[in-house]
Design a protein around this motif. Structure first.
Motif, short mmCIF file in Angstrom:
data_model
loop_
_atom_site.label_atom_id
_atom_site.label_comp_id
_atom_site.label_asym_id
_atom_site.label_seq_id
_atom_site.Cartn_x
_atom_site.Cartn_y
_atom_site.Cartn_z
N ASP A 90 -2.13 2.14 -8.45
CA ASP A 90 -3.22 1.44 -7.79
C ASP A 90 -2.67 0.26 -6.98
O ASP A 90 -1.97 -0.59 -7.52
CB ASP A 90 -4.19 0.94 -8.85
CG ASP A 90 -5.36 0.19 -8.28
OD1 ASP A 90 -5.90 0.62 -7.24
OD2 ASP A 90 -5.77 -0.82 -8.89
N ARG A 113 1.16 4.09 -2.93
CA ARG A 113 0.88 5.50 -2.64
C ARG A 113 2.05 6.39 -3.07
O ARG A 113 1.85 7.43 -3.68
CB ARG A 113 0.62 5.68 -1.15
CG ARG A 113 -0.74 6.15 -0.79
CD ARG A 113 -0.93 6.51 0.67
NE ARG A 113 -0.10 5.84 1.64
CZ ARG A 113 -0.39 4.67 2.23
NH1 ARG A 113 -1.49 4.04 1.94
NH2 ARG A 113 0.43 4.15 3.12
N GLU A 126 -0.80 0.42 -16.54
CA GLU A 126 -0.35 0.58 -15.16
C GLU A 126 0.40 -0.65 -14.65
O GLU A 126 1.34 -0.53 -13.88
CB GLU A 126 -1.52 0.91 -14.23
CG GLU A 126 -1.05 1.28 -12.85
CD GLU A 126 -2.12 1.91 -11.99
OE1 GLU A 126 -1.76 2.74 -11.15
OE2 GLU A 126 -3.30 1.56 -12.15
N THR A 180 -3.53 -3.20 -8.45
CA THR A 180 -2.68 -3.58 -9.59
C THR A 180 -1.33 -4.07 -9.09
O THR A 180 -0.78 -5.05 -9.62
CB THR A 180 -2.50 -2.40 -10.55
OG1 THR A 180 -3.79 -1.97 -11.00
CG2 THR A 180 -1.66 -2.78 -11.76
N GLN A 239 0.83 -1.21 0.00
CA GLN A 239 0.00 0.00 0.00
C GLN A 239 0.87 1.26 0.00
O GLN A 239 0.61 2.20 -0.76
CB GLN A 239 -0.91 0.01 1.24
CG GLN A 239 -1.94 -1.09 1.25
CD GLN A 239 -3.16 -0.75 0.43
OE1 GLN A 239 -3.44 0.40 0.16
NE2 GLN A 239 -3.88 -1.78 0.03
#
Length: 80
Positions: free
Chosen positions: A31, A26, A49, A34, A22
C-alpha cells in the motif's frame, strides 16, 4: 546490506533509482499510504504491512514471511 537506512536515506535511495514511492509500492504489492507513513515515521514498521515496507526499504533488519491461507480462503483469494 551494509546497515540500516534512515528514512532520509531510504528516500534518497528511491530517488537514486529514479523511483517514486508509488512506483516502489506497486512493484512490491504494498500500500502506497503505508509506505509514506513508514517513511514519515508515523508507522514504526513493527508488524504487518508496515514491517514489510520497512524491511523492503532497508529501514529495518527482518524477514518477510509469506502470507498463509486461512482455511476459509481459496488460492484465488490470497493471490488477488
Amino acid at each position: 546490506m551494509t546497515g540500516i537506512r534512515t528514512a532520509a536515506q531510504a528516500k534518497a535511495w528511491l530517488e537514486h533509482q529514479g523511483k517514486s514511492v508509488q512506483e516502489f509500492a506497486r512493484e512490491h504489492g504494498i500500500d502506497p499510504a503505508t509506505t509514506y507513513q513508514v517513511l514519515s515515521g508515523r508507522k514504526k514498521g513493527k508488524r504487518g504491512e508496515a514491517h514489510k515496507v520497512a524491511v523492503l526499504l532497508g529501514m529495518k533488519d527482518g524477514i518477510i514471511v509469506p502470507r498463509t491461507m486461512h482455511p476459509t480462503e481459496s488460492k484465488d483469494d490470497v493471490l488477488a
